[in-house]
Design an enzyme around this catalytic site. Structure first.
Site, PDB file in Angstrom:
ATOM      1  N   ASP A 189       0.870  -1.177   0.000  1.00  0.00           N
ATOM      2  CA  ASP A 189       0.000   0.000   0.000  1.00  0.00           C
ATOM      3  C   ASP A 189       0.903   1.221   0.000  1.00  0.00           C
ATOM      4  OD1 ASP A 189      -2.056   2.041   0.857  1.00  0.00           O
ATOM      5  OD2 ASP A 189      -3.269   0.222   1.093  1.00  0.00           O
ATOM      6  N   ILE A 190       0.403   2.327  -0.499  1.00  0.00           N
ATOM      7  CA  ILE A 190       1.222   3.542  -0.524  1.00  0.00           C
ATOM      8  C   ILE A 190       1.462   4.085   0.878  1.00  0.00           C
ATOM      9  CG2 ILE A 190      -0.785   5.039  -0.884  1.00  0.00           C
ATOM     10  CD1 ILE A 190       1.027   6.802  -2.664  1.00  0.00           C
ATOM     11  N   ASP A 211       4.029   2.491  -3.962  1.00  0.00           N
ATOM     12  CA  ASP A 211       3.038   3.194  -4.772  1.00  0.00           C
ATOM     13  C   ASP A 211       2.808   2.386  -6.044  1.00  0.00           C
ATOM     14  OD1 ASP A 211       1.661   4.999  -6.453  1.00  0.00           O
ATOM     15  OD2 ASP A 211       2.780   6.735  -5.700  1.00  0.00           O
ATOM     16  N   SER A 229     -15.486  -1.643 -10.780  1.00  0.00           N
ATOM     17  CA  SER A 229     -16.550  -1.025 -10.001  1.00  0.00           C
ATOM     18  C   SER A 229     -17.838  -1.132 -10.794  1.00  0.00           C
ATOM     19  CB  SER A 229     -16.211   0.454  -9.764  1.00  0.00           C
ATOM     20  OG  SER A 229     -17.324   1.177  -9.272  1.00  0.00           O
ATOM     21  N   TYR A 234     -13.215   8.790 -12.411  1.00  0.00           N
ATOM     22  CA  TYR A 234     -13.345   7.479 -11.779  1.00  0.00           C
ATOM     23  C   TYR A 234     -13.991   6.474 -12.738  1.00  0.00           C
ATOM     24  CZ  TYR A 234     -14.347   4.075  -8.088  1.00  0.00           C
ATOM     25  OH  TYR A 234     -14.403   2.945  -7.320  1.00  0.00           O
ATOM     26  N   VAL A 261     -19.239  -0.020  -1.294  1.00  0.00           N
ATOM     27  CA  VAL A 261     -18.694  -0.897  -0.264  1.00  0.00           C
ATOM     28  C   VAL A 261     -18.354  -0.039   0.953  1.00  0.00           C
ATOM     29  CG1 VAL A 261     -16.889  -2.572   0.307  1.00  0.00           C
ATOM     30  CG2 VAL A 261     -17.759  -2.430  -2.042  1.00  0.00           C
TER      31      VAL A 261
END
Length: 270
Positions: A38-39, A76, A157, A170, A203
């Site tokens: 994870d960043i 990243d 998504s 997005y 979510v």
């Protein structure tokens, strides 16, 4: 009882919290070892707090509590060299790579298309789309070399299935992932590596539970009405998506590839 992913190794991006953490825990429950990253830093255009190093350490703790191995890194998804380095470290540790959950992503502003700034557009596309390409590109050579086949699941998504007002960057990123998935499904089929996308509706994570989105929803109730699921549930739990990933990654999904799988309480068909 032997888990459905016993002996397998899974790479998960965006693993510090939310869906990524849920995927790590569910995979570990099914017997997989985990390579997680994870960043762990704030993105410039994210209007809510991003996951921290402490969050990633908690994911590690939860996986280890299940008796599974885990290799973690702050990395990243836009940094291809960092992701490749992590994949190499994970393969050295566990000897193989079977599963990729390209999960990392975020939402920045909720705004009409022509008001999105260049910085907002570029950063979101960089993480949500280009970062997925860099993640899978780092993982695929190790999967092919191992010769065990495998499964890549890309988190798109419900916004990757239809146009949604005020989310152009997005929506664009999540539609782009479907094209990437379909291309990879063809390219990797000779190696018995399956590639699919999952398409959740809302979510219960920080991406939706934050002040920026709450303020926009309060000011635009007509926009909120468009987000209602046909099934009587406001938000999915992260584990609902994780269960779909386990199925796709397991032998139960061994002939499922090139599929855009809705996990959305009926959102995309209304």
């Amino acid at each position: 009882m032997t888990g459905r992913l016993q002996g397998k190794v899974a790479l998960i991006s965006g693993a510090a919290r939310g869906q990524g953490r849920a995927h790590a825990v569910r995979f570990a429950q099914e017997g997989a070892d985990i390579i997680a990253f994870d960043i762990c830093d704030q993105l410039a255009t994210a209007p809510y707090p991003m996951a921290s190093l402490d969050d990633l350490k908690e994911t590690q703790r939860l996986v280890e509590a299940l008796g599974r191995g885990i290799v973690t890194a702050e990395a990243d998804v836009r940094d291809g060299a960092a992701v490749r380095s992590l994949v190499a470290a994970g393969v050295r540790e566990f000897g193989r790579l079977d599963i990729v959950s390209a999960n990392a992503g975020f939402m920045s502003c909720v705004s009409n298309t022509w008001s999105i700034t260049e910085e907002q557009w570029t950063e979101l596309i960089g993480v949500n789309l280009t970062g997925v390409w860099k993640t899978v590109s780092a993982a695929i050579p190790a999967m092919i070399e191992a010769g065990n086949g495998g499964s890549i699941v890309i988190t798109s998504s419900a916004a990757g299935t239809k146009g949604m007002a005020n989310l152009a960057h997005y929506v664009t990123s999540k539609h782009g992932l479907v094209g990437l998935m379909r291309t990879l499904a063809n390219e990797l089929a000779p190696h018995a590596i399956r590639v699919n996308t999952v398409h959740p509706s809302g979510v219960r994570t920080k991406m939706l539970d934050n002040d920026h989105l709450h303020d926009f929803m309060a000011a635009h109730p007509e926009w909120v009405a468009n987000l209602v699921n046909p099934l009587p549930v406001d938000l999915l739990e992260p584990e609902d998506v994780s269960n779909a990933l386990v199925w796709l990654a397991s032998e139960e999904g061994r002939y499922v590839t090139g599929v855009a799988l809705p996990v959305d309480a009926g959102f995309t068909v209304k």
